[in-house]
Design a protein around this motif. Sequence first.
Motif, PDB file in Angstrom:
ATOM      1  N   SER A 383       0.832  -1.211   0.000  1.00 57.56           N
ATOM      2  CA  SER A 383       0.000   0.000   0.000  1.00 57.56           C
ATOM      3  C   SER A 383       0.862   1.255   0.000  1.00 57.56           C
ATOM      4  CB  SER A 383      -0.925   0.011   1.226  1.00 57.56           C
ATOM      5  OG  SER A 383      -1.823  -1.073   1.177  1.00 57.56           O
ATOM      6  N   SER A 384       1.990   1.215   0.716  1.00 58.93           N
ATOM      7  CA  SER A 384       2.905   2.356   0.727  1.00 58.93           C
ATOM      8  C   SER A 384       3.516   2.577  -0.649  1.00 58.93           C
ATOM      9  CB  SER A 384       4.009   2.139   1.765  1.00 58.93           C
ATOM     10  OG  SER A 384       3.477   2.150   3.066  1.00 58.93           O
ATOM     11  N   CYS A 385       3.844   1.485  -1.349  1.00 57.93           N
ATOM     12  CA  CYS A 385       4.351   1.600  -2.721  1.00 57.93           C
ATOM     13  C   CYS A 385       3.299   2.235  -3.625  1.00 57.93           C
ATOM     14  CB  CYS A 385       4.746   0.229  -3.262  1.00 57.93           C
ATOM     15  SG  CYS A 385       6.193  -0.495  -2.490  1.00 57.93           S
ATOM     16  N   ALA A 386       2.033   1.878  -3.368  1.00 58.39           N
ATOM     17  CA  ALA A 386       0.940   2.451  -4.157  1.00 58.39           C
ATOM     18  C   ALA A 386       0.849   3.950  -3.939  1.00 58.39           C
ATOM     19  CB  ALA A 386      -0.377   1.778  -3.784  1.00 58.39           C
ATOM     20  N   VAL A 417      -3.901  -5.277  -6.188  1.00 57.80           N
ATOM     21  CA  VAL A 417      -4.921  -4.739  -7.113  1.00 57.80           C
ATOM     22  C   VAL A 417      -4.968  -3.219  -6.992  1.00 57.80           C
ATOM     23  CG1 VAL A 417      -7.389  -4.652  -7.640  1.00 57.80           C
ATOM     24  CG2 VAL A 417      -6.309  -6.852  -7.143  1.00 57.80           C
ATOM     25  N   THR A 418      -4.940  -2.735  -5.739  1.00 58.19           N
ATOM     26  CA  THR A 418      -4.939  -1.283  -5.492  1.00 58.19           C
ATOM     27  C   THR A 418      -3.668  -0.643  -6.027  1.00 58.19           C
ATOM     28  OG1 THR A 418      -6.239  -1.638  -3.483  1.00 58.19           O
ATOM     29  CG2 THR A 418      -5.129   0.480  -3.696  1.00 58.19           C
ATOM     30  N   LEU A 419      -2.521  -1.288  -5.794  1.00 59.63           N
ATOM     31  CA  LEU A 419      -1.230  -0.763  -6.248  1.00 59.63           C
ATOM     32  C   LEU A 419      -1.228  -0.511  -7.751  1.00 59.63           C
ATOM     33  CD1 LEU A 419       2.021  -0.441  -5.903  1.00 59.63           C
ATOM     34  CD2 LEU A 419       2.036  -2.791  -6.712  1.00 59.63           C
ATOM     35  N   TYR A 420      -1.572  -1.534  -8.520  1.00 58.20           N
ATOM     36  CA  TYR A 420      -1.539  -1.379  -9.974  1.00 58.20           C
ATOM     37  C   TYR A 420      -2.542  -0.334 -10.447  1.00 58.20           C
ATOM     38  CZ  TYR A 420       1.563  -5.412 -10.317  1.00 58.20           C
ATOM     39  OH  TYR A 420       2.641  -6.254 -10.203  1.00 58.20           O
ATOM     40  N   GLY A 421      -3.695  -0.276  -9.759  1.00 58.66           N
ATOM     41  CA  GLY A 421      -4.664   0.757 -10.113  1.00 58.66           C
ATOM     42  C   GLY A 421      -4.141   2.155  -9.863  1.00 58.66           C
ATOM     43  N   LYS A 422      -3.491   2.349  -8.698  1.00 54.89           N
ATOM     44  CA  LYS A 422      -2.966   3.677  -8.355  1.00 54.89           C
ATOM     45  C   LYS A 422      -1.749   4.067  -9.204  1.00 54.89           C
ATOM     46  CE  LYS A 422      -4.478   4.424  -3.603  1.00 54.89           C
ATOM     47  NZ  LYS A 422      -4.061   4.707  -2.215  1.00 54.89           N
ATOM     48  N   CYS A 423      -1.035   3.049  -9.697  1.00 51.17           N
ATOM     49  CA  CYS A 423       0.154   3.323 -10.508  1.00 51.17           C
ATOM     50  C   CYS A 423      -0.167   3.410 -11.996  1.00 51.17           C
ATOM     51  CB  CYS A 423       1.220   2.258 -10.267  1.00 51.17           C
ATOM     52  SG  CYS A 423       1.957   2.329  -8.620  1.00 51.17           S
ATOM     53  N   THR A 443     -11.758  -6.164  -2.630  1.00 54.19           N
ATOM     54  CA  THR A 443     -11.204  -6.494  -3.944  1.00 54.19           C
ATOM     55  C   THR A 443     -11.953  -5.752  -5.043  1.00 54.19           C
ATOM     56  OG1 THR A 443     -11.038  -8.745  -3.016  1.00 54.19           O
ATOM     57  CG2 THR A 443     -10.350  -8.434  -5.289  1.00 54.19           C
ATOM     58  N   TRP A 444     -13.266  -5.869  -5.010  1.00 52.70           N
ATOM     59  CA  TRP A 444     -14.090  -5.215  -6.031  1.00 52.70           C
ATOM     60  C   TRP A 444     -13.938  -3.693  -5.967  1.00 52.70           C
ATOM     61  CZ3 TRP A 444     -17.134  -7.375  -9.882  1.00 52.70           C
ATOM     62  CH2 TRP A 444     -17.262  -8.760  -9.860  1.00 52.70           C
ATOM     63  N   THR A 445     -13.941  -3.165  -4.753  1.00 47.52           N
ATOM     64  CA  THR A 445     -13.826  -1.715  -4.592  1.00 47.52           C
ATOM     65  C   THR A 445     -12.485  -1.203  -5.110  1.00 47.52           C
ATOM     66  OG1 THR A 445     -15.332  -1.701  -2.697  1.00 47.52           O
ATOM     67  CG2 THR A 445     -13.819   0.162  -2.890  1.00 47.52           C
ATOM     68  N   ALA A 446     -11.420  -1.977  -4.901  1.00 51.17           N
ATOM     69  CA  ALA A 446     -10.093  -1.580  -5.389  1.00 51.17           C
ATOM     70  C   ALA A 446     -10.095  -1.436  -6.904  1.00 51.17           C
ATOM     71  CB  ALA A 446      -9.044  -2.603  -4.957  1.00 51.17           C
ATOM     72  N   LEU A 447     -10.726  -2.392  -7.600  1.00 49.68           N
ATOM     73  CA  LEU A 447     -10.761  -2.322  -9.068  1.00 49.68           C
ATOM     74  C   LEU A 447     -11.706  -1.231  -9.547  1.00 49.68           C
ATOM     75  CD1 LEU A 447      -9.470  -3.718 -11.496  1.00 49.68           C
ATOM     76  CD2 LEU A 447     -11.480  -5.183 -11.650  1.00 49.68           C
ATOM     77  N   VAL A 448     -12.832  -1.091  -8.869  1.00 50.16           N
ATOM     78  CA  VAL A 448     -13.776  -0.011  -9.203  1.00 50.16           C
ATOM     79  C   VAL A 448     -13.076   1.345  -9.094  1.00 50.16           C
ATOM     80  CG1 VAL A 448     -15.791   1.252  -8.321  1.00 50.16           C
ATOM     81  CG2 VAL A 448     -15.921  -1.224  -8.644  1.00 50.16           C
TER      82      VAL A 448
END
Length: 747
Positions: A383-386, A417-423, A443-448
């Motif tokens: 999460s910190s990397c994100a 999932v959150t990391l790749y979305g934020k990056c 999981t779903w919320t991260a992709l949304v």
Amino acid sequence: MSLSHSTSSNHYCALLKLFCQNRNITNAKKLHCHIIKSIPNPETFLLNNFISSYGNLGSITYARRVFDQIPHPTLYSWNTILSAYSKLGRFHEMEYMFDAMPTRDGVSWNSLISGYAACGSIYRSVKAYNLMLSEGSFNLNRVTFSTLLILASKHGCVQLGRQIHGHVVKFGFMSYVFVGSPLVDMYSKMGMISCARQAFDELPEKNVVMYNTLITGLMRCGRLEDSKRLFLDMRERDSISWTSMITGFTQNGLDRDAIDFFREMTLENLQMDQYTFGSVLTACGGVMALQEGKQVHAYIIRTDYKDNIFVSSALVDMYCKCKKIKSAETVFKKMTCKNVVSWTAMLVGYGQNGHSEEAVKTFSDMQKYGIEPDDFTFGSVISSCANLASIEEGAQFHARALISGLISFITVSNALVTLYGKCGSIEDSHRLFSEMRFKDEVTWTALVSGYAKFGKANETIRLFESMLAYGLKPDKVTFIGVLSACSRAGLVEKGNQIFESMIMEHRIVPIQDHYTCMIDLFSRAGRLEEARNFINKMPFRPDAIGWSTLLSSCRFYGNMDIGKWAAEFLMELDPHNTASYVLLSSVYAAKGKWEEVAGLRKDMRDKGLRKEPGCSWIKYNKQVHVFSADDKSHPFSDQIYSELEKLNYKMIKEGYVPDMNSVLHDVEDSEKIKMLNHHSEKLAIAFGLLFIPPGLPIRIVKNLRVCGDCHNATKYISKVTQREILVRDTARFHLFKDGMCSCGDFW
């Protein structure tokens, strides 16, 4: 002679007990060898002690050797070796010894039942219990019932629990605390709180242990008022009673009640343990009660728990949640012993307080000390990397998660999932999402949220509707993602519909972020009067972001009336926020009202306010390169500015025209063009074109929103260079490719 022999045996037993307490198997074996050599016929009770000690130390082979040395083992000897096999779950050897016993008693049967229970075998435990009953009820005792009740509770076996409850009543064991407490506890853990209360009421005598058991049960089930009434009904309350209440309040989000109860507990002069301190510190962190947290810390210093690893970790967590990262560091550094919980508390604290780089470094330091991360630690560092938008480090952690097997934990997969979305790697985010065997709401919320950041409204809404179809419950964060996607795509009616369904169907009370999304929804679509009407109907005034959102759209659509209205509220709300001045200046500048612009600048100077300088940064070769407008401090400035000149020439040939409205100064057009050419993101992009190898995307991060001219220019740059350029500003991601942007020019 016999007196001397007995005295030496007692001495050996005392030594053996000491070795067992210190888990010193080597010295226990040495003592055993000494006894065999020096005492021809050691007493049976001494050998029984060795059987028990070896069993407790896990050395069942030596325990069996000692048993075999006894010429005529007593029933106690048989039970001791049987118990050793039972405790270690070695039920095959246990069965063999049980069948070989010349006689048996209740202890023998309990060892058999407990051994099966230790292996999780309900069937064998119940079968042994029924065989025991067939010999008569004289073998039954409190241990039998306690073991079976705990087994039923652990495996959620309601039928067995009810059967044992009936036998407890039938054979007259309801008066035993050792039976009554696990009976109440069993029903509580199964969520059958009415049965737990009924069993409690049926107990002829109740002590503090039984009260504590029911109080705890009422708290897992959320019956806070019932547990509080029961607590107040107690004639005598011990430390466990108070701690159970404090822990229950904390677990149910009633942090203030937990703090108040702790304060009352201190007046009772009761002994507190690590669970008491841990729970109240969690409560203090939950409501950012720094003053109370410091008082608890001062109290802890006066106790034996000041060096307790569990308590110290809770202190680190409390200070981090209260935004006192330096205090957390002080506690952490003073800890003489640290475990994975301690390191994770510090790591998470750094991440929560915006110190993501320190969080990643802490993870590295943790491994240097030989502490293996768990799934929560791993998820936190990802999460910190994100937050750093560091896809390189994040990808490395992804690889490590695969190798270590931690990828199977949903906390780790969700963080990735959150990391790749934020990056900005939404394809990788979706790929990982598709590969996950188990998905939850997070999981779903991260992709949304990832798709929403990219402005892919249709994909976001489709995901949201699929989530609902799977029966998952969206939370506040999910709706923030969906509403923001609607606003960035101009889907006003759809956004309105989703906002209403959030309140009416999903019973979620809107928070400030939801209202900000709705203001953005109306404002971006140019429906500024509707935005004003919506604000006037809100249960509270917008925050600074909400007003800035409206003001920004007023600049875009040239609405001075609503722009002045929004700016006045923003200035009143946050007098030191320069956004109101800058945005209103841009509204005036777009209309050519330079006197008003000058007046606003004078107000800023008089109040000592300075606009936050825009800057952009790019990571290359493990180093972050930061640029500001007209920046010539970089070692490669000459090459960067030369590259920009070449780009401008190519862009103009393709049809690029500088957007003069993006300059908030009353200067000649030639000067405006010069100012636009040297914006920070353009310098960063030029650096990327020079040093990032062809075929790889150029990733830029910016501390402000992308201006209209830079957005337009970057589209042309992506076209003339045939490079993918990913820009992450404060509002969203922009993926520029072949002269187009993923946001559809709506940001």
